[in-house]
Structures are given as structure tokens and as C-alpha cells.
Scaffold this motif. Structure first.
Motif, short mmCIF file in Angstrom:
data_model
loop_
_atom_site.label_atom_id
_atom_site.label_comp_id
_atom_site.label_asym_id
_atom_site.label_seq_id
_atom_site.Cartn_x
_atom_site.Cartn_y
_atom_site.Cartn_z
N THR A 65 0.83 -1.22 0.00
CA THR A 65 0.00 0.00 0.00
C THR A 65 0.86 1.26 0.00
OG1 THR A 65 -0.07 0.16 2.41
CG2 THR A 65 -1.74 -1.22 1.36
N LYS A 66 2.18 1.08 -0.04
CA LYS A 66 3.07 2.25 0.03
C LYS A 66 3.17 2.94 -1.33
CE LYS A 66 4.67 1.65 4.28
NZ LYS A 66 5.66 0.65 4.66
N LEU A 88 -12.34 -1.58 -9.25
CA LEU A 88 -12.04 -3.01 -9.09
C LEU A 88 -12.22 -3.42 -7.63
CD1 LEU A 88 -10.83 -5.35 -10.89
CD2 LEU A 88 -8.62 -4.79 -9.85
N ASN A 89 -13.05 -4.44 -7.39
CA ASN A 89 -13.17 -4.99 -6.04
C ASN A 89 -12.13 -6.10 -5.89
OD1 ASN A 89 -15.19 -3.33 -5.22
ND2 ASN A 89 -16.86 -4.79 -5.62
N ALA A 90 -11.14 -5.85 -5.04
CA ALA A 90 -9.99 -6.76 -4.99
C ALA A 90 -10.32 -8.07 -4.27
CB ALA A 90 -8.84 -6.06 -4.27
N SER A 91 -9.80 -9.17 -4.82
CA SER A 91 -9.88 -10.44 -4.09
C SER A 91 -8.48 -10.89 -3.66
CB SER A 91 -10.55 -11.51 -4.95
OG SER A 91 -9.88 -11.63 -6.18
N GLU A 92 -7.46 -10.31 -4.31
CA GLU A 92 -6.09 -10.66 -3.93
C GLU A 92 -5.16 -9.52 -4.34
OE1 GLU A 92 -4.69 -14.25 -5.79
OE2 GLU A 92 -2.79 -14.22 -4.69
N VAL A 93 -4.26 -9.12 -3.43
CA VAL A 93 -3.26 -8.09 -3.76
C VAL A 93 -1.88 -8.69 -3.56
CG1 VAL A 93 -2.35 -5.80 -3.19
CG2 VAL A 93 -4.82 -6.22 -3.07
N VAL A 94 -1.11 -8.77 -4.64
CA VAL A 94 0.22 -9.36 -4.55
C VAL A 94 1.28 -8.26 -4.68
CG1 VAL A 94 1.84 -11.01 -5.61
CG2 VAL A 94 -0.63 -11.48 -5.63
N LEU A 95 2.17 -8.20 -3.71
CA LEU A 95 3.26 -7.22 -3.78
C LEU A 95 4.30 -7.71 -4.78
CD1 LEU A 95 4.78 -4.72 -2.54
CD2 LEU A 95 5.82 -6.35 -0.95
N LEU A 96 4.61 -6.89 -5.78
CA LEU A 96 5.65 -7.26 -6.75
C LEU A 96 6.99 -6.64 -6.35
CD1 LEU A 96 3.69 -6.72 -10.10
CD2 LEU A 96 4.10 -8.88 -8.92
N GLY A 97 6.96 -5.38 -5.97
CA GLY A 97 8.20 -4.71 -5.59
C GLY A 97 7.94 -3.65 -4.53
N LYS A 98 8.72 -3.73 -3.43
CA LYS A 98 8.57 -2.74 -2.36
C LYS A 98 9.06 -1.39 -2.83
CE LYS A 98 10.08 -5.71 1.35
NZ LYS A 98 10.92 -5.77 2.55
N CYS A 99 8.59 -0.34 -2.17
CA CYS A 99 9.10 1.00 -2.48
C CYS A 99 9.34 1.74 -1.17
CB CYS A 99 8.10 1.75 -3.36
SG CYS A 99 8.74 3.30 -3.96
N PRO A 100 10.60 1.80 -0.73
CA PRO A 100 10.89 2.41 0.57
C PRO A 100 10.59 3.90 0.60
CG PRO A 100 12.93 1.88 -0.60
CD PRO A 100 11.80 1.32 -1.41
#
Ligand code: 4AD
Ligand code: MG
Length: 457
Positions: A65-66, A88-100
Motif C-alpha cells: 500500500t506504500k 475493481l473490487n480486490a480479491s487478492e493483492v500481490v506485492l511485486l516490488g517494495k518501495c521504501p
């Protein structure tokens, strides 16, 4: 990864009810007790996709969510709860790449000056995405315009031995360092890769003339290079250059083609980039859409250089460089003419031969050449062109007057020897056109990695 473009998910009513995967970067995150909202951008559209997360049903990794994090979201497309389009009503959120948190694209620090220091990341902002979408649409429109009008697309070489503009602004191309064993420059160049002095082309025109005097109507669209020491908001060392060249065309034809082409391009941008243009009208240049709509639908002005000087001379007090007949027009004069006098694009024609290139057609007055520059408000010169000198002896004389080595232009002279014809063309600076359409004031901000004096990031 199979996924849908956000542009499509947002606007396609047929997608409502279907399950899709979208991928993108987080632009904003809002949280409340029951639901959270992620705004995603994947570059495909100006509008972002709102992803709705039902917190009771789905827990999401905080890293996803960052701001700036990249994610893939699976969900069902639904009509937006508020406003137009879909969400879009989410059913799954996959993190691909963090962003500090040190991600430099933060809401509060997005001045164009600052963003110029991070050219590799600035495309993540609305402004640059809009600029580059317009740039892409304009490039496509250029090809379409010429294709529809019967021109052939030619690729002129970028490495050349002849300096088209004759102004000595060429970057050298070499593979060997100088050393003391070379007694003369000629010695040195003989040993170099091409055996002669070579450089990066400042224009595709000379080769364009070769093609036009056989194929009739051609254009080139590629990079040109200028080793000009001008660190201004409208000069680059590497820019993209649109150069049509037309056989049997005289100066009035060149002007007609330039005006028709420019209007076509402006219309294409207005029609194909409505969201972007609304954004630029609001944040870059108030009244931009109205200005361009007017440009697309009304006649450009035409004014001779001699008339322009008469107008400018009366205003000499206001200029840093006062003018007289024979002076080159500086940016301040060009802007005054187009912004204050004509208040629209203006073709200035028939310049003194001394301030223009050797290849331009010499007028019967013996003093001027059949050249034209198109000046537009906010920028100044956006197009430079001319009818070409088609008479062999006149062309040779012009080259001798300038002390040019005629042997280096044998092929160019041959075009006048074998079936010469009146012909002409012009060059449009593509970045200057994008500036004009977007209201962006600095040429570095319409170029992915701008190259200019002391700047090659
Ligand atoms: O006026 P220019 O130098 O004309 C030519 O090169 C001709 N050979 C063109 C032709 O007749 N085929 O350049 C044409 C246009 C300018 O009006 C300007 O828009 C753009 O190219 N241009 C530049 N744009 C960005 N940075 C620079 N350093 C530019 N130099 C020229
Ligand atoms: Mg010029």
C-alpha cells in the motif's frame, strides 16, 4: 503475467462483472474502518484505477500500500461507486516490488527543476506521463500525415561527412586519439575510421533531397545533433527532426505543406489526448486547448523578413539586441512578432542570404533567399525551411562565397547536374512541437534523457 490494461478496465462497460488481473504502481492509499482504497497507475491511461479492498474479507501486506510500490491485483470489475467508469473490487493483492520511504517522487517535491535531477523516475508522475503520451501520439500522427499524403519515409544516415547547415556545429565521430605523429589534420583524418573527417548529422536534408529528386515526396523523422553552445530552454544537443522534402515544390508550396501538416498534428493531439490536454490546460498553460483549437482552424500569417524588420525596428528600444536589415532574428524578436504583432503562428520569408544556409534558392533581388521560418507564440522558431537552389552555377557560387569545400558536396551538386528540378522542404523540431502542444516551457521536460551542454545524465 497475463493482465488487463487499466485504461481498458476503467472505461470498458463490457468488462463489468468480469474477473481480471491488473498490474501497476501505487499512487495513493486511503484507509478507513471497513474499506481501503488503492489508486493504481500502469501508464496506460491518465486516470488511475481505484481498487477497493474490503478489509473484513481481505488483509493486505502493508508494503503493498506504500506510494510507488508495484502490485498485481486480482478482482472483479464493477461500476464506480462514485463518478464515471469502473473500479475493481480486490480479491487478492500481490506485492511485486517494495518501495521504501526514500522514493523521491513524493507529492510535495515534484517541481520540474527537481524532477530533472531524476530523469529515470520522473516518468512516474502525471505530468511526464501526459507529456510522453502526447509525444507518442504526435509521432504516430506525423507518420500518418505523410503516409496519407503520398510521402515515402526515408532514413537518412546519422554519421556524415557533410555539414548540412554549414555552420560548423557538428559533433565529431572518431575512433582514434590525436597524437604527435600526425603532422596535419588531413594526415590524422586519413588514418581515422572513415578516412575523412566525420560527424553526427545536423539534418537529414541533403540526403532527403537525393530521395525527393527521385521519389518525389519524402520525409525523414529521426535524430539530429547540434554541438551548439546554447544552454537555452529550446535547444538540445540531440533532438528529433521531421524533414519533408518535395520535388517540384516552390516556396509557397513549402509554406502550404508546413501549415497543413502542423494543423493536422495539432488536431490529432487534441482529439487523441483529451485527458492529457485538459491537464495541461489546467496546470501548464491556461487557455491551451482554446489556443490550439484556434491554430488548427485559422490561417497562419505570412510576413517577409523585410516587413518584419520594419516592424521590429520601431520597437528597438525594448530589445536586448536591436535589429536592422541584415540582422539575424533572435528569440526575443521572434517572440515579439508572433506574440505581440501577429498573435498567431507566422511564416517569415525571404531572409538575407548572408544569415541563411548555402543551399537556399537565391531570389532575383540578389540579396535574399527563398527561406521561411515558422514562428509560434511561446517558443519562437519551430520550423525552418526553404526552396532549394536548383541552379548548379548559382549553388556553386554560394558555396564558394562561403569558402566551402565543393569536393565534399559532389553528390549534392550532381542533383543539379542531372535533371535538376525546383524543390524544397523544411525541418520541424519535434520537441519544440511537443512543447507547443503541452505548454511545457523547457525542452528538457519533453525529452526522456535530454542532452545539452554539460548535461548527459
Ligand atoms: O532551422 P534548422 O537548423 O533547419 C535545418 O536543419 C534544415 N536543414 C531543415 C530542412 O529544411 N530540412 O532546424 C530546423 C528545426 C528548427 O526550426 C527547430 O525547430 C529545430 O529544427 N531545431 C532544434 N530543436 C532543438 N534543439 C536544437 N538545438 C535545434 N536546432 C534546430
Ligand atoms: Mg533555423
Amino acid at each position: 503475467m497475463k493482465h488487463a490494461d487499466i485504461k481498458n478496465v476503467l472505461s470498458n462497460a463490457d468488462m463489468v462483472g468480469s474477473d481480471v488481473v491488473v498490474c501497476g504502481w501505487v499512487r495513493t492509499f486511503r484507509d478507513s474502518a471497513q474499506v481501503a482504497f488503492l489508486e493504481l497507475s500502469d501508464g496506460s491511461s491518465f486516470c488511475k484505477l481505484q481498487v477497493v479492498i474490503d478489509k473484513g474479507a481481505l488483509s493486505v501486506d502493508a508494503e503493498a500500500t506504500k506510494l510507488g510500490a508495484s502490485v498485481a491485483v486480482k478482482g472483479k470489475v464493477v461500476k464506480a461507486y462514485k463518478g464515471e467508469g469502473n473500479e475493481l473490487n480486490a480479491s487478492e493483492v500481490v506485492l511485486l516490488g517494495k518501495c521504501p520511504a526514500e522514493y523521491p517522487i513524493q507529492k510535495k517535491r515534484t517541481t520540474l527543476d527537481f524532477l530533472r535531477t531524476i530523469p529515470h523516475l520522473r516518468l512516474r508522475t502525471n505530468t511526464f506521463q501526459a507529456v510522453f503520451r502526447v509525444r507518442s501520439v504526435a509521432a504516430q500522427a506525423i507518420h500518418r500525415y505523410f503516409h496519407e499524403h503520398g510521402y515515402y519515409y526515408i532514413n537518412a544516415p546519422l554519421i556524415t561527412a557533410s555539414d548540412c547547415e554549414g555552420a560548423g556545429e557538428m559533433f565529431r565521430v572518431t575512433t582514434q586519439p590525436w597524437n604527435a605523429s600526425y603532422k596535419t589534420a588531413e594526415d590524422y583524418f586519413k588514418e581515422d575510421f572513415f578516412g575523412v573527417k566525420a560527424g553526427l548529422s545536423v539534418s537529414g536534408q541533403l540526403e532527403g533531397e537525393v530521395a525527393a529528386t527521385a521519389l518525389g515526396k519524402i520525409y525523414t523523422f529521426g535524430p539530429s545533433f547540434r554541438a551548439e553552445n546554447s544552454n537555452t530552454k529550446r535547444h538540445l544537443a540531440e533532438f528529433w527532426h521531421v524533414e519533408p522534402e518535395v520535388a517540384f515544390a516552390e516556396l509557397p508550396d513549402v509554406i502550404e505543406i508546413a501549415e497543413d501538416m502542423l494543423k493536422y498534428l495539432v488536431k490529432a493531439v487534441l482529439e487523441e489526448c483529451p485527458e492529457e490536454m485538459k491537464f495541461f490546460d489546467t496546470f501548464m498553460e491556461k487557455g491551451l486547448i482554446e489556443k490550439l483549437t484556434h491554430v488548427a482552424n485559422s490561417d497562419f500569417a505570412v510576413c517577409s523578413y523585410t516587413e518584419a524588420i520594419a516592424i521590429l525596428e520601431k520597437e528597438n528600444a525594448r530589445f536586448e539586441f536591436p535589429v536592422h536589415w541584415g540582422s539575424d532574428l533572435q528569440s526575443e524578436h521572434e517572440k515579439y512578432l508572433t506574440e505581440q504583432v501577429f498573435k498567431r503562428p507566422v511564416f517569415v520569408t525571404n531572409y538575407p542570404k548572408e544569415i541563411k544556409s548555402f543551399y537556399m534558392k537565391q531570389n532575383p533581388d540578389g540579396k535574399t533567399v527563398a527561406a521561411t521560418d515558422l514562428l509560434v507564440p511561446g517558443i519562437g522558431e519551430i520550423i525552418g525551411g526553404s526552396e532549394r537552389e536548383a541552379d548548379l552555377s548559382k549553388l556553386q557560387a554560394a558555396m564558394s562565397e562561403r569558402g566551402m569545400d565543393r569536393s565534399a558536396y559532389k553528390q549534392y551538386l550532381d542533383l543539379r547536374r542531372f535533371g535538376t528540378v525546383p524543390h524544397g522542404g523544411f525541418g520541424l523540431g519535434f520537441e519544440r512541437f511537443v512543447m507547443y502542444c503541452t505548454g511545457v516551457e523547457n525542452i528538457r521536460d519533453v525529452t526522456l534523457f535530454p542532452r545539452s551542454v554539460k548535461n548527459i545524465m
